[in-house]
Design a protein around this motif. Structure first.
Motif, PDB file in Angstrom:
ATOM      1  N   TRP A 203     -74.677  25.138  12.574  1.00 36.72           N
ATOM      2  CA  TRP A 203     -75.061  24.387  11.379  1.00 36.72           C
ATOM      3  C   TRP A 203     -74.225  23.096  11.289  1.00 36.72           C
ATOM      4  CZ3 TRP A 203     -72.554  22.493   7.123  1.00 36.72           C
ATOM      5  CH2 TRP A 203     -73.366  22.013   6.084  1.00 36.72           C
ATOM      6  N   SER A 204     -72.936  23.200  11.534  1.00 35.98           N
ATOM      7  CA  SER A 204     -72.049  22.043  11.432  1.00 35.98           C
ATOM      8  C   SER A 204     -72.414  20.974  12.459  1.00 35.98           C
ATOM      9  CB  SER A 204     -70.585  22.465  11.649  1.00 35.98           C
ATOM     10  OG  SER A 204     -70.205  23.411  10.683  1.00 35.98           O
ATOM     11  N   VAL A 205     -72.683  21.416  13.681  1.00 35.62           N
ATOM     12  CA  VAL A 205     -73.032  20.460  14.744  1.00 35.62           C
ATOM     13  C   VAL A 205     -74.331  19.735  14.387  1.00 35.62           C
ATOM     14  CG1 VAL A 205     -73.767  20.263  17.162  1.00 35.62           C
ATOM     15  CG2 VAL A 205     -71.790  21.682  16.567  1.00 35.62           C
ATOM     16  N   ASN A 206     -75.313  20.483  13.911  1.00 35.15           N
ATOM     17  CA  ASN A 206     -76.585  19.862  13.520  1.00 35.15           C
ATOM     18  C   ASN A 206     -76.394  18.865  12.389  1.00 35.15           C
ATOM     19  OD1 ASN A 206     -78.015  21.235  15.447  1.00 35.15           O
ATOM     20  ND2 ASN A 206     -78.494  22.947  14.087  1.00 35.15           N
ATOM     21  N   LYS A 207     -75.506  19.197  11.454  1.00 29.58           N
ATOM     22  CA  LYS A 207     -75.244  18.297  10.317  1.00 29.58           C
ATOM     23  C   LYS A 207     -74.558  17.008  10.790  1.00 29.58           C
ATOM     24  CE  LYS A 207     -74.779  17.694   5.713  1.00 29.58           C
ATOM     25  NZ  LYS A 207     -75.210  16.311   5.626  1.00 29.58           N
ATOM     26  N   PHE A 208     -73.615  17.127  11.737  1.00 27.24           N
ATOM     27  CA  PHE A 208     -72.952  15.930  12.281  1.00 27.24           C
ATOM     28  C   PHE A 208     -73.987  14.992  12.884  1.00 27.24           C
ATOM     29  CE2 PHE A 208     -69.009  18.718  13.131  1.00 27.24           C
ATOM     30  CZ  PHE A 208     -68.412  18.325  11.953  1.00 27.24           C
ATOM     31  N   VAL A 209     -74.899  15.572  13.681  1.00 22.08           N
ATOM     32  CA  VAL A 209     -75.922  14.764  14.362  1.00 22.08           C
ATOM     33  C   VAL A 209     -76.845  14.112  13.329  1.00 22.08           C
ATOM     34  CG1 VAL A 209     -77.909  14.858  15.918  1.00 22.08           C
ATOM     35  CG2 VAL A 209     -75.813  16.107  16.501  1.00 22.08           C
ATOM     36  N   GLU A 210     -77.246  14.890  12.357  1.00 21.86           N
ATOM     37  CA  GLU A 210     -78.162  14.386  11.318  1.00 21.86           C
ATOM     38  C   GLU A 210     -77.537  13.202  10.575  1.00 21.86           C
ATOM     39  OE1 GLU A 210     -79.573  17.636   8.798  1.00 21.86           O
ATOM     40  OE2 GLU A 210     -79.562  16.205   7.129  1.00 21.86           O
ATOM     41  N   ASP A 211     -76.275  13.360  10.138  1.00 15.83           N
ATOM     42  CA  ASP A 211     -75.590  12.304   9.380  1.00 15.83           C
ATOM     43  C   ASP A 211     -75.389  11.053  10.241  1.00 15.83           C
ATOM     44  OD1 ASP A 211     -75.507  14.057   7.306  1.00 15.83           O
ATOM     45  OD2 ASP A 211     -73.387  14.588   7.545  1.00 15.83           O
ATOM     46  N   TRP A 212     -75.026  11.277  11.492  1.00 16.05           N
ATOM     47  CA  TRP A 212     -74.777  10.168  12.433  1.00 16.05           C
ATOM     48  C   TRP A 212     -76.057   9.382  12.684  1.00 16.05           C
ATOM     49  CZ3 TRP A 212     -70.605   8.263  15.200  1.00 16.05           C
ATOM     50  CH2 TRP A 212     -70.884   7.531  16.356  1.00 16.05           C
ATOM     51  N   GLU A 213     -77.140  10.114  12.994  1.00 14.22           N
ATOM     52  CA  GLU A 213     -78.389   9.453  13.365  1.00 14.22           C
ATOM     53  C   GLU A 213     -79.029   8.737  12.174  1.00 14.22           C
ATOM     54  OE1 GLU A 213     -80.759  12.347  15.467  1.00 14.22           O
ATOM     55  OE2 GLU A 213     -79.690  11.925  17.335  1.00 14.22           O
ATOM     56  N   ALA A 214     -78.723   9.206  10.957  1.00 18.38           N
ATOM     57  CA  ALA A 214     -79.266   8.543   9.770  1.00 18.38           C
ATOM     58  C   ALA A 214     -78.736   7.109   9.672  1.00 18.38           C
ATOM     59  CB  ALA A 214     -78.894   9.330   8.521  1.00 18.38           C
ATOM     60  N   VAL A 215     -77.549   6.876  10.214  1.00 17.00           N
ATOM     61  CA  VAL A 215     -76.946   5.532  10.140  1.00 17.00           C
ATOM     62  C   VAL A 215     -77.091   4.774  11.457  1.00 17.00           C
ATOM     63  CG1 VAL A 215     -74.759   4.288   9.831  1.00 17.00           C
ATOM     64  CG2 VAL A 215     -75.304   6.249   8.368  1.00 17.00           C
ATOM     65  N   TYR A 216     -76.801   5.442  12.600  1.00 16.42           N
ATOM     66  CA  TYR A 216     -76.728   4.728  13.881  1.00 16.42           C
ATOM     67  C   TYR A 216     -77.978   4.855  14.741  1.00 16.42           C
ATOM     68  CZ  TYR A 216     -71.857   4.563  12.516  1.00 16.42           C
ATOM     69  OH  TYR A 216     -70.704   4.346  11.822  1.00 16.42           O
ATOM     70  N   GLY A 217     -78.921   5.660  14.300  1.00 17.14           N
ATOM     71  CA  GLY A 217     -80.183   5.787  15.034  1.00 17.14           C
ATOM     72  C   GLY A 217     -80.197   7.008  15.937  1.00 17.14           C
ATOM     73  N   LYS A 218     -81.412   7.472  16.191  1.00 17.91           N
ATOM     74  CA  LYS A 218     -81.593   8.695  16.981  1.00 17.91           C
ATOM     75  C   LYS A 218     -81.104   8.518  18.417  1.00 17.91           C
ATOM     76  CE  LYS A 218     -85.155  12.198  17.648  1.00 17.91           C
ATOM     77  NZ  LYS A 218     -84.237  13.272  17.304  1.00 17.91           N
TER      78      LYS A 218
END
Ligand code: G3P
Length: 225
Positions: A203-218
């Motif tokens: 869950w934590s890893v998925n959340k890191f990716v989600e938060d990151w990609e929301a700002v820096y792109g997929k």
């Protein structure tokens, strides 16, 4: 505490050794028979995967000291150094342990259900004893307590024999063996997979990716450019 794999699935061993700090592999006749392949071929393949430094524990079938020695000689010749001959704690087995110890061959006493069997094996010169935690639990015993008793008896008696606890159904049994200072455990693929996992990690890893990609792109990764 050392962690070994209790399997003869070579593909699994290859993958696990690549990813994790695995200390060795244990097999028994049931595990080898599951492969439906020539047993020495499988054991040699395991040795080539894990290399010469990790330990490989392979079991004999004989029930007399004389024939155990013949099987042990064959296994050591084929599997090289850091091979431990698994010998059940039967009367002729203790004798074979003593004779192999005198010849400098590594021994793991197996099918241990009581601390006194373990003590006898240590006195016979075994390098490791393998108490069967879950099989003890299955007969209304306390597998972890047997492991703890063996650790205590070996420490009190000044034995260098290590406790290689075996037969696990779950991570809790493994965890408790580590708390009572077992030197090693050997676990199946299922239990090994559970040892390193937690749903909150995913869950934590998925959340890191989600938060990151929301700002820096997929798909954006850290790179020098
Ligand atoms: O090597 C002994 C161990 O494999 C026994 O495990 O799960 O069959 O009780 P289990």
């Amino acid at each position: 505490m050392k962690i070994l794999l209790d399997t003869a699935d070579v593909q699994y061993i290859k993958k696990a050794v690549d990813l994790f700090p695995v200390d060795g592999v244990t097999t028994n006749p049931t595990i080898l028979a599951k492969t439906k392949r020539p047993f020495l071929e499988v054991l040699q393949e395991i040795r080539s995967i894990i290399g010469p430094q990790r330990s490989l524990h392979a079991q004999v079938l004989s029930q007399t000291a004389e024939t155990i020695l013949v099987e042990a000689g064959c296994l050591v010749e084929k599997l090289g150094k850091n091979t431990f001959i698994k010998i059940p704690v039967i009367p002729e087995g203790y004798k074979a342990m003593r004779l192999l110890h005198e010849r400098g061959i590594g021994v793991t006493a197996t099918a241990v259900f009581t601390a006194q069997q373990a003590l006898m094996a240590a006195k016979a010169g075994a390098d490791f004893v393998a108490p069967y935690v879950n099989r003890i639990d299955n007969i209304c015993g306390d597998g972890v307590q047997v492991v703890a008793d063996i650790v205590h008896i070996f420490q009190a008696g000044g034995f260098e024999t290590g406790v290689l606890a075996a037969s696990f159904k779950n991570v809790d049994q493994v965890h408790k063996c580590s708390l009572v200072e077992a030197q090693a455990v050997t676990v199946s693929e299922d239990v090994f997979a559970s040892l390193t996992k937690h749903p909150l990690t995913d869950w934590s890893v998925n959340k890191f990716v989600e938060d990151w990609e929301a700002v820096y792109g997929k798909g954006t990764l850290i790179s020098p450019k």
